[in-house]
Design a protein around this motif. Sequence first.
Motif, PDB file in Angstrom:
ATOM      1  N   LEU A   1      25.384 -21.518 -53.450  1.00 33.27           N
ATOM      2  CA  LEU A   1      25.132 -20.055 -53.014  1.00 33.27           C
ATOM      3  C   LEU A   1      23.396 -19.961 -52.562  1.00 33.27           C
ATOM      4  O   LEU A   1      22.706 -20.392 -53.151  1.00 33.27           O
ATOM      5  N   GLU A   2      23.345 -19.217 -51.457  1.00 33.25           N
ATOM      6  CA  GLU A   2      21.912 -18.714 -51.175  1.00 33.25           C
ATOM      7  C   GLU A   2      21.519 -17.594 -52.155  1.00 33.25           C
ATOM      8  O   GLU A   2      22.019 -16.779 -52.578  1.00 33.25           O
ATOM      9  N   LEU A   3      20.394 -18.074 -52.971  1.00 31.33           N
ATOM     10  CA  LEU A   3      19.721 -17.184 -53.790  1.00 31.33           C
ATOM     11  C   LEU A   3      18.523 -16.471 -53.501  1.00 31.33           C
ATOM     12  O   LEU A   3      17.744 -17.254 -53.060  1.00 31.33           O
ATOM     13  N   TYR A   4      18.150 -15.309 -53.977  1.00 26.30           N
ATOM     14  CA  TYR A   4      17.085 -14.562 -53.744  1.00 26.30           C
ATOM     15  C   TYR A   4      16.366 -14.159 -55.296  1.00 26.30           C
ATOM     16  O   TYR A   4      17.116 -13.924 -56.133  1.00 26.30           O
TER      17      TYR A   4
ATOM     18  N   PHE B   1      13.952 -11.165 -56.692  1.00 23.90           N
ATOM     19  CA  PHE B   1      13.486  -9.962 -56.332  1.00 23.90           C
ATOM     20  C   PHE B   1      12.101  -9.774 -57.000  1.00 23.90           C
ATOM     21  O   PHE B   1      11.751  -8.618 -57.432  1.00 23.90           O
ATOM     22  N   ASN B   2      11.562 -10.536 -57.361  1.00 21.14           N
ATOM     23  CA  ASN B   2      10.058 -10.485 -58.074  1.00 21.14           C
ATOM     24  C   ASN B   2       8.952 -10.673 -57.004  1.00 21.14           C
ATOM     25  O   ASN B   2       7.935 -11.579 -57.788  1.00 21.14           O
TER      26      ASN B   2
ATOM     27  N   ALA C   1      12.550 -12.728 -51.795  1.00 25.53           N
ATOM     28  CA  ALA C   1      12.285 -13.963 -50.928  1.00 25.53           C
ATOM     29  C   ALA C   1      13.480 -14.892 -51.347  1.00 25.53           C
ATOM     30  O   ALA C   1      14.043 -14.955 -52.576  1.00 25.53           O
ATOM     31  N   PRO C   2      14.040 -15.732 -50.386  1.00 23.37           N
ATOM     32  CA  PRO C   2      14.804 -16.723 -50.897  1.00 23.37           C
ATOM     33  C   PRO C   2      14.289 -17.727 -51.640  1.00 23.37           C
ATOM     34  O   PRO C   2      13.260 -18.113 -51.458  1.00 23.37           O
ATOM     35  N   THR C   3      15.246 -18.352 -52.709  1.00 21.93           N
ATOM     36  CA  THR C   3      14.736 -19.268 -53.716  1.00 21.93           C
ATOM     37  C   THR C   3      15.606 -20.502 -53.470  1.00 21.93           C
ATOM     38  O   THR C   3      15.441 -21.381 -54.198  1.00 21.93           O
TER      39      THR C   3
ATOM     40  N   GLY D   1      11.477 -22.515 -44.697  1.00 22.67           N
ATOM     41  CA  GLY D   1      10.818 -22.125 -46.049  1.00 22.67           C
ATOM     42  C   GLY D   1      10.987 -23.055 -47.246  1.00 22.67           C
ATOM     43  O   GLY D   1      10.576 -22.866 -48.436  1.00 22.67           O
ATOM     44  N   PHE D   2      11.899 -23.988 -47.187  1.00 19.06           N
ATOM     45  CA  PHE D   2      11.946 -25.292 -48.147  1.00 19.06           C
ATOM     46  C   PHE D   2      11.727 -26.447 -47.422  1.00 19.06           C
ATOM     47  O   PHE D   2      11.782 -26.683 -46.217  1.00 19.06           O
ATOM     48  N   THR D   3      11.669 -27.518 -48.209  1.00 12.98           N
ATOM     49  CA  THR D   3      11.433 -28.793 -47.696  1.00 12.98           C
ATOM     50  C   THR D   3      12.588 -29.744 -48.027  1.00 12.98           C
ATOM     51  O   THR D   3      12.858 -30.834 -47.359  1.00 12.98           O
ATOM     52  N   THR D   4      13.566 -29.401 -49.038  1.00 18.03           N
ATOM     53  CA  THR D   4      14.536 -30.203 -49.354  1.00 18.03           C
ATOM     54  C   THR D   4      15.848 -29.219 -49.674  1.00 18.03           C
ATOM     55  O   THR D   4      15.571 -28.103 -49.905  1.00 18.03           O
ATOM     56  N   ALA D   5      17.024 -29.613 -49.463  1.00 19.98           N
ATOM     57  CA  ALA D   5      18.285 -29.027 -49.684  1.00 19.98           C
ATOM     58  C   ALA D   5      19.495 -29.924 -50.766  1.00 19.98           C
ATOM     59  O   ALA D   5      19.199 -31.143 -50.025  1.00 19.98           O
TER      60      ALA D   5
END
Length: 185
Positions: free
Chosen positions: A40-43, A45-46, A56-58, A111-115
């Motif tokens: 899942l795409e996670l966000y 809210f902090n 922001a997406p995490t 916004g990420f370097t790996t998946a």
Amino acid sequence: ASWHITEEPFLQNLKALDDLRLRASYGTSGKAEIGDFPALELYSFNENYLGQPGSAPTQISNPDLGWEKSDNLNIGLDFALLDRRIGGTVEWYRRITKALLLNTPVSATTGFTTALRNVGKMRNTGVEATLSLVPFKPSNPSGFALAGSAFRSQRWAVSSSDPANTYRPVGSNRQETSGLPYFSS
């Protein structure tokens, strides 16, 4: 499956051989411990955006993410000789793991370097041998015995979807190269 060879008529008269068994097994298993919500795409809210609350997406989503799958083949020979004073096992095994969970590079514009993806394949083969000796058999069944074992195993990184044929195993800072023994690069 197992074949108890000592029960065959051609070995009935061989008194020194107490047991001889050839066995083989094959199976497929999956590794389900892939973490909480990895597809899942996670966000978060902090976050803070220009002094205001934000998100922001995490984690990048991957709806195709699944279990690692292993095909296991074992072939072994068990034996016992001389009133079971000498015994042992020789076993050959092969495990091919497909759909390995690997952190693969993605464009930094995300916004990420790996998946996390199911992209790798690994082959693990080896031989194990065990020998046990009972030099004397006392009347007490909790007698004395010697035992030892040895094994040799090789793990090979078979493939990766990365064009450079390199990848980083999950939880590792090491970079591995396809076609080379694991931990050799």
